[in-house]
Design an enzyme around this catalytic site. Structure first.
Site, PDB file in Angstrom:
ATOM      1  N   PRO A 173       0.900  -1.145   0.105  1.00 10.49           N
ATOM      2  CA  PRO A 173      -0.140  -0.051   0.073  1.00 10.49           C
ATOM      3  C   PRO A 173       0.945   1.432   0.058  1.00 10.49           C
ATOM      4  O   PRO A 173       1.657   1.593   0.842  1.00 10.49           O
ATOM      5  CB  PRO A 173      -0.745  -0.213   1.345  1.00 10.49           C
ATOM      6  CG  PRO A 173       0.177  -0.964   2.161  1.00 10.49           C
ATOM      7  CD  PRO A 173       0.738  -2.075   1.115  1.00 10.49           C
ATOM      8  N   ASP A 187      -1.960   3.161   2.632  1.00 12.05           N
ATOM      9  CA  ASP A 187      -1.261   2.919   3.778  1.00 12.05           C
ATOM     10  C   ASP A 187      -1.509   4.454   4.191  1.00 12.05           C
ATOM     11  O   ASP A 187      -1.192   5.408   3.701  1.00 12.05           O
ATOM     12  CB  ASP A 187       0.207   2.932   3.645  1.00 12.05           C
ATOM     13  CG  ASP A 187       0.839   2.636   4.981  1.00 12.05           C
ATOM     14  OD1 ASP A 187       0.339   2.386   6.150  1.00 12.05           O
ATOM     15  OD2 ASP A 187       2.195   2.928   5.219  1.00 12.05           O
ATOM     16  N   TRP A 244       4.318   0.469   9.910  1.00  4.47           N
ATOM     17  CA  TRP A 244       4.871  -0.847   9.339  1.00  4.47           C
ATOM     18  C   TRP A 244       4.111  -2.134   9.893  1.00  4.47           C
ATOM     19  O   TRP A 244       3.973  -3.142   8.981  1.00  4.47           O
ATOM     20  CB  TRP A 244       6.182  -0.790   9.510  1.00  4.47           C
ATOM     21  CG  TRP A 244       7.088  -0.067   8.502  1.00  4.47           C
ATOM     22  CD1 TRP A 244       7.616   1.214   9.184  1.00  4.47           C
ATOM     23  CD2 TRP A 244       7.035   0.094   7.167  1.00  4.47           C
ATOM     24  NE1 TRP A 244       8.361   1.746   8.138  1.00  4.47           N
ATOM     25  CE2 TRP A 244       7.824   1.249   6.980  1.00  4.47           C
ATOM     26  CE3 TRP A 244       6.617  -0.849   6.292  1.00  4.47           C
ATOM     27  CZ2 TRP A 244       8.067   1.704   5.677  1.00  4.47           C
ATOM     28  CZ3 TRP A 244       6.799  -0.296   4.921  1.00  4.47           C
ATOM     29  CH2 TRP A 244       7.746   0.764   4.699  1.00  4.47           C
ATOM     30  N   GLN A 279      12.313  -1.325   0.690  1.00  4.73           N
ATOM     31  CA  GLN A 279      11.254  -2.033   1.545  1.00  4.73           C
ATOM     32  C   GLN A 279      11.983  -3.360   2.144  1.00  4.73           C
ATOM     33  O   GLN A 279      11.296  -3.984   2.886  1.00  4.73           O
ATOM     34  CB  GLN A 279      10.279  -2.375   0.671  1.00  4.73           C
ATOM     35  CG  GLN A 279       9.275  -1.370   0.299  1.00  4.73           C
ATOM     36  CD  GLN A 279       8.837  -0.446   1.196  1.00  4.73           C
ATOM     37  OE1 GLN A 279       8.421  -0.807   2.207  1.00  4.73           O
ATOM     38  NE2 GLN A 279       8.607   0.842   0.981  1.00  4.73           N
ATOM     39  N   TRP A 328       8.368  -3.377   4.407  1.00  9.18           N
ATOM     40  CA  TRP A 328       7.460  -4.198   4.017  1.00  9.18           C
ATOM     41  C   TRP A 328       7.849  -5.679   4.096  1.00  9.18           C
ATOM     42  O   TRP A 328       7.353  -6.476   4.559  1.00  9.18           O
ATOM     43  CB  TRP A 328       6.826  -3.804   2.805  1.00  9.18           C
ATOM     44  CG  TRP A 328       5.185  -4.068   2.836  1.00  9.18           C
ATOM     45  CD1 TRP A 328       4.160  -4.422   3.689  1.00  9.18           C
ATOM     46  CD2 TRP A 328       4.567  -4.875   1.816  1.00  9.18           C
ATOM     47  NE1 TRP A 328       3.112  -4.774   3.383  1.00  9.18           N
ATOM     48  CE2 TRP A 328       3.452  -5.194   2.155  1.00  9.18           C
ATOM     49  CE3 TRP A 328       5.073  -5.194   0.338  1.00  9.18           C
ATOM     50  CZ2 TRP A 328       2.312  -5.710   1.355  1.00  9.18           C
ATOM     51  CZ3 TRP A 328       4.101  -5.664  -0.498  1.00  9.18           C
ATOM     52  CH2 TRP A 328       3.124  -5.928  -0.029  1.00  9.18           C
ATOM     53  N   LYS A 384      19.925  10.269  -6.203  1.00  6.44           N
ATOM     54  CA  LYS A 384      18.651   9.504  -5.840  1.00  6.44           C
ATOM     55  C   LYS A 384      17.506  10.796  -5.907  1.00  6.44           C
ATOM     56  O   LYS A 384      17.755  11.754  -5.840  1.00  6.44           O
ATOM     57  CB  LYS A 384      18.597   9.312  -4.459  1.00  6.44           C
ATOM     58  CG  LYS A 384      17.323   8.579  -3.947  1.00  6.44           C
ATOM     59  CD  LYS A 384      17.764   8.065  -2.565  1.00  6.44           C
ATOM     60  CE  LYS A 384      16.485   7.613  -1.842  1.00  6.44           C
ATOM     61  NZ  LYS A 384      16.557   6.864  -0.440  1.00  6.44           N
ATOM     62  N   LYS A 444      12.226  14.530  -3.157  1.00  2.00           N
ATOM     63  CA  LYS A 444      11.716  15.924  -2.890  1.00  2.00           C
ATOM     64  C   LYS A 444      12.755  17.232  -2.776  1.00  2.00           C
ATOM     65  O   LYS A 444      12.634  18.326  -3.340  1.00  2.00           O
ATOM     66  CB  LYS A 444      10.575  16.015  -1.587  1.00  2.00           C
ATOM     67  CG  LYS A 444       9.168  15.809  -2.212  1.00  2.00           C
ATOM     68  CD  LYS A 444       8.224  15.895  -1.107  1.00  2.00           C
ATOM     69  CE  LYS A 444       7.235  14.762  -1.102  1.00  2.00           C
ATOM     70  NZ  LYS A 444       6.324  14.802   0.071  1.00  2.00           N
TER      71      LYS A 444
END
Length: 1097
Positions: A50, A89, A556, A592, A596, A629, A632
RNA sequence: GCGCGGGUAGCUUAGUCGGUUAGAGCACCCGGCUGAUAACCGGGAGGUCGCAGGUUCAAGUCCUGCCUCGCGCACCA
């Protein structure tokens, strides 16, 4: 029955095509239909990780979704039933921070003043800020996932399942309450996750101090170093490395030029690591004794601040302890240990039984009773006071040496985490926290991990395996507001209850109410969030009131519960869950691994004692074109719409997949998308257009006509064989996750084999107005190529090929069968096991003929060679050669006409007499020669290479009589290379490898004849007229009136004049004699000294 | 500091069991070809295969060390 007669294709506009298709898919409900059409198929279970919708989606999200979609679509075409439930999420710190920033609520006090209920409502709303942006992106890129019935982690059903899971852990004794040292900001009253801490690292200069810890019953002091003087009142131990060598050093004379406070008297004895003595000590000393750290263990010393920490029943307080993590890279090799203010300190303290008491409050000030000069003051302002207290004669405890307890102070420059909101330094601070005892299930985690098919495998074995081998207990609680509340209630004696469902909560509330504890009503639809759940007071077994532990869970944990919480297991959807756990496929970014990927496994292992997923594709990071990378803060995030609106989603997706292996970092290059668009999609469209336009013109219907593959021309059989070979390789690459390789090869097939050879060679076949078997063969072949290619491309780039497939077959490609078989539709098949043979029997591919493929490769090679020869000889392409010879090689008789045309040669002949045009050179074959010649190999090789008469040497080799430097040279020790004899325009190519290697030469006759010159000129004139026709935008079937003048031209034969007339569709043509002056409006050009004028009307 | 993955032409990259001329695409230059598309074909230029050692008859490929980039972990006493 669908309409199967193709319509003309039209011009290609990716964006228009894609948006039109999106509409069509929507109105047809194409996604649901594609699942529905496989309703009897074996299930392939995909689980969506999610995303959070409170941030704008970027190109990196498109990449992950492309790979998720690709596999799901592929499996669907294989006949599997692939349901894809969306998910969101919605809890956690990022949401809270977003809201805090917007509402200017920068501390817990501010939030509580504002009201937790209002705050959480604001979070609940904020979660959906970018939901529509996500939805639009998802739809536009054609990621097929069910966003209308997603699982949402904030929904009551979801939370209830999380509670249930937590209770399973609680009941198994895997959930416990303890302390964890966390970076903490006293100003905002919150601790930070490592991610936030990383935001606030700043380089600062701070006073660091070397402190003497006076041993009891010994005149010596142990020297330790710290950069945080405020932790010294909390000191309860000293850690040494058991294998580090320490020295006892006696001060022999006073030091000169002493800077700062502190010092030592002559005769004082100090213990520290031998290695660091020179760096630390400013006095001249003599070494009295050397000892390993283990010899110091157990020694007691005087507490620096005797009032600050009570001993309690600790036997180890204020003694020397051993710790294997102590190093001698800086400090003194002795680590001052304040249990509550360092993670290692805390772990060591717990293991060694040190007293665990705070000296600092949650407000960042010393607690009353620490020391009269420190009590109540903010710790960071006390550095100087502490230094002065230590430096006083006798030190802060009055029991130290006359010179005081401070040996030295030193300004220390280091990176230290600061609060990124208030800029204050963070304190490492031991706090109440809840843990899941992951260390208890470590072996199971490792076992389950071994069962997972990881792509790439090194993420599973390496990074993830490494993480599991070092697994620590999972700190699962957060002292925050917006999240799944920890369902544990506790009384003041420490009795606890974990609530696993709403029903249970209601029962417990009723029990409490019956015992006289006031409670709000607890309806069935009670909102399982703070502060509502905080409002319930339960009853412990000893009749005491129990209050909820004021934590929410690590978000998480929420997503780790997704496999079952998405179905509200175990309260609902039991079958749904049982049939889909563990899941077959998950796919997320490699970041992740600790997120996750881990929490899924952690939850499934602790709750179900099972793995959560069978296959995991771990994607590389997305970098910008510079290799940085995307983030933002850097502002280098690529907006996917830039490409959706230019090259389209197809090209964007295909680019992503072909740019590199999925697990490698992807440098996202906008030019690359452009290139993919031009190369792959434009080419494919034009192949399709070529076929569709003529098919429409001729009324071609693949169902109503027939053309047996085995009776088609070899060119057709060749491309169909290439198609089958390419498809097989494509599929094989898909199976091992090499999507990049599969797609690169398919693209190469489309561009090179289909477009640049097959279509180019076949163009004239379709120009024929009559219905010939040859034309029909070509049309069927193109139809078969295109419908197969469409199906292969569809999982990766689903748009254009669907438009093509619909026009060619009347059906959508997204319900078409995978050309390599549909195992998912077989009786009893599962995603893990199916009958390979039975599946292969459902494949629909033309026959392969590797011999034919090899021969055609050679033909193409020779065509290139011929052009090279012409360039080198300076002979223009349109001037024919009378004769060409192919020297040796396999029989290519059936392709001689193709070659003749490609090379513009009148006749092609085979010549077996090498010597006519060529001679040989010998080259050593090191692989064979080296074992025999050993160290002489280079010398032997040199003699072979430089042989005066290679032919003679080769004859000797064949006769077995060639010996060089004692080595008998045999045939396979050398390679024969052919070179042209002087005066011939020829070139040689090598085909095959190893023992099958073969050399083939092409020789062209460069002599001119009047007939050749005439033909050449005719071709040049034709070409110019065709160009003119094109520039006049004439219809293909339009006729023209032609006039031609020449000067200094070779004689033009009648048949060549006629050829010009038919080729250019001239209704009337006048060839003027060279004496006539050309019309003033005629165009002119020159070739090989001949001038030509012409007019077209 | 530890682990994982990279470093090959201006850019993006291929390179199998070590085999002697490191291969593509883009961009550039020259030429050709085209009722063939934002195309195609030939040629040219462009490489110290990150650096340094080592093993070997032979290293982009194997080994060691180092540099460098990315990611992760740990540390920051």
């Amino acid at each position: 029955m669908a309409m199967a007669r193709p319509k003309s294709a039209g011009e290609f506009d990716a964006v228009e095509l894609e948006t039109a298709l999106l509409e069509a898919w929507k109105s047809e409900n194409a996604f649901q239909q594609s699942i529905e059409s496989n309703r009897n198929g074996a299930p392939f279970i995909f689980l969506e990780g999610p995303p959070t919708a409170n941030g704008k989606p970027g190109i990196h999200h498109v990449v992950a979704r492309a790979y998720k979609d690709l596999v799901c679509r592929w499996k669907t075409m294989e006949g599997f039933k692939v349901e894809r439930k969306g998910g969101w999420d919605t809890h956690g710190l990022p949401v809270e921070i977003e809201v805090q920033k917007r509402m200017d609520l920068m501390s817990n006090e501010a939030i509580e003043e504002f009201g937790m209920e209002n705050f959480n409502q604001a979070c609940r709303d904020s979660v959906w800020t970018y939901e529509s942006a996500w939805r639009e992106m998802t739809e536009r890129m054609a990621y097929w996932v069910d966003l209308d019935n997603p699982y949402v982690t904030l929904e009551n059903n979801y939370v209830e399942s999380c509670w249930w899971a937590m209770k399973q852990m609680f009941d198994k004794g895997l959930l416990y309450r303890g302390y964890k040292v966390l970076p903490y900001c006293p100003q905002t009253g919150t601790s930070y996750s490592s991610h936030e801490v990383a935001l606030g690292y700043k380089e600062v200069e701070e006073p660091s101090v070397y402190v003497k810890f006076k041993l009891i019953d010994d005149s010596a002091s142990i020297l330790a170093w710290t950069t945080t003087p405020w932790t010294l009142p909390g000191n309860v131990g000293l850690a040494v490395g058991p294998d580090v060598t320490y020295v006892r050093a006696r001060i022999t004379e006073q030091a000169e030029n002493w800077v700062g406070q502190g010092g030592a008297a002559v005769g004082e004895e100090i213990i520290l690591a031998k290695e660091l003595m020179k760096e630390v000590l400013r006095h001249n000393v003599e070494i009295i004794e050397e000892m390993p750290g283990s010899a110091l263990v157990g020694r007691s010393y005087e507490p620096l601040f005797p009032e600050a920490v009570p001993r309690g029943d600790s036997k180890t307080a204020w003694t020397v302890l051993e710790a294997d993590w102590v190093t001698t890279t800086d400090g003194t090799g002795v680590v001052h240990t304040a249990v509550m203010y360092g993670e290692d300190d805390y772990n060591l303290g717990m293991a060694a039984g040190l007293p665990a008491y705070h000296t600092v409050g949650m407000d960042g000030a010393f607690l009353t009773g620490t020391h009269s000069e420190l009590d109540g003051r903010y710790v960071k302002e006390c550095d100087q006071t502490i230094i002065e207290l230590l430096s006083a004669p006798g030190g802060s405890n009055g029991k130290g040496p006359e010179s005081g307890l401070l040996y030295r102070e030193k300004a220390y420059l280091h990176d230290y985490p600061h609060c990124w909101r208030t800029d204050h330094p963070l304190l490492y601070y031991a706090m109440d926290s809840w843990f899941v005892r992951m260390t208890a299930v470590k072996e199971r985690l490792l076992e389950f991990n071994n069962e997972v098919e990881w792509a790439p495998d090194w993420v599973g074995e390496g990074r993830f395996g490494e993480w599991l081998r070092n697994v620590k207990d999972w700190a699962i609680s957060r002292e925050r507001y917006w999240g799944t509340p920890l369902p544990v209630w506790r009384d003041d004696e420490g009795n606890m209850k974990c609530i696993g469902s709403i029903t249970e909560l209601q029962q417990e509330v009723a029990k409490a109410v019956a015992a006289g504890i006031e409670n709000p009503v607890c309806p069935d639809e009670v909102d399982l969030h703070r502060p509502i759940v905080d409002g319930f007071t339960l009853l412990s077994d000893n009749g005491k009131p129990m209050y909820r532990e004021p934590f929410v869970m690590d978000c998480w944990f929420d997503s780790g519960c997704a496999p079952f919480a998405q179905w509200h297991h175990p309260f609902d959807g039991g079958e749904k869950f049982n049939a889909s756990f563990p899941v077959d496929y998950i796919c997320e970014g490699v970041d992740q691994t600790r997120g996750w990927f881990y929490t899924l496994l952690a939850v499934s292992t602790t709750v179900f004692d099972k793995p959560a997923y069978k296959r995991c594709l771990s994607l590389g990071l997305i970098l910008d074109a510079e290799g940085k990378k995307m983030s933002k803060s850097r502002g280098n995030i690529v907006d996917p719409w830039d490409h959706f609106n230019r090259e389209g989603a197809d090209a964007t997706r295909w680019y992503m997949v072909t740019a590199g292996a999925p697990w490698n970092p992807l440098k996202f290059d906008s030019n690359g998308v452009r290139e993919t668009y031009a190369k792959m999609f434009l080419t494919l469209w034009n192949i399709y257009k070529f076929h569709a336009d003529y098919a429409a013109l001729d009324g071609f219907d693949p169902e109503l006509s027939e053309s047996k593959v085995e009776s088609r021309p070899s060119l057709d059989r060749w491309i169909l064989s290439r198609l089958a070979t390419t498809a097989h390789n494509y599929h094989a690459d898909f199976k091992v996750w090499n999507f990049h390789k599969a797609c690169r090869d398919l693209e190469d097939f489309i561009v090179n084999d289909v477009s640049n050879w097959y279509v180019r060679r076949s163009r004239r076949r379709l120009w024929d107005d009559a219905e010939t078997t040859d034309k029909l063969a070509c049309q069927h072949t193109l139809h078969e190529i295109l419908t197969t290619v469409c199906r292969l491309v569809a999982p990766v780039s689903p748009f254009m090929v669907d438009t093509m497939y619909r026009n060619l077959t009347g059906e959508t490609v997204h319900q078409a069968a995978w050309p390599l078989g549909i195992p998912g539709s077989l009786e009893g098949a599962t995603a893990d096991a199916w009958d390979e043979e039975a599946a292969a029997a459902t494949a629909v591919l033309p026959p392969q003929d590797m011999q034919l493929e090899a021969t055609m490769a050679l033909v193409r090679e020779l065509a290139e060679v011929g052009r090279r020869i012409r360039v080198e000889a300076g002979r223009r392409q349109r001037l024919p050669c009378s004769q060409g010879w192919i020297v040796s090689g396999p029989d290519m008789e059936e392709f001689h006409d193709i070659l003749a045309e490609e090379l513009n040669v009148e006749t092609i002949a085979v010549e077996n007499d090498l010597d006519r045009f060529q001679q040989i050179e010998l080259a050593p074959n090191f692989r064979a020669l080296a074992p025999k010649a050993r160290s002489e190999v280079n010398a032997v090789a040199g003699e072979i290479k430089n042989a005066d008469d290679p032919s003679a040497m080769f004859a000797a080799i064949q006769a077995g009589t060639c010996e060089i430097r004692g080595v008998n040279i045999e045939e396979n020790d050398v390679e024969i290379r052919r070179v042209e004899r002087e005066g011939f325009a020829a070139s040689t190519v090598m085909i095959g490898q190893g023992d099958d290697a073969q050399q083939i030469s092409l020789v062209l006759d460069m002599n001119d004849t009047p007939a050749l010159l005439s033909k050449g000129l005719a071709r040049d004139i034709t070409r110019r007229i065709q160009a003119k026709r094109k520039s006049l935008d004439l219809a293909i079937e339009a006729t023209i009136d032609l006039e031609i003048w020449t000067q200094n031209a070779p004689e033009m034969f009648e048949q060549d004049r006629e050829w010009i007339v038919t080729e250019t569709r001239a209704a009337a043509a006048v060839f003027h004699s060279s004496s006539e002056a050309p019309s003033s409006n005629a165009e002119t050009f020159e070739v090989d000294g001949t001038s030509v004028w012409f007019t077209v009307q």
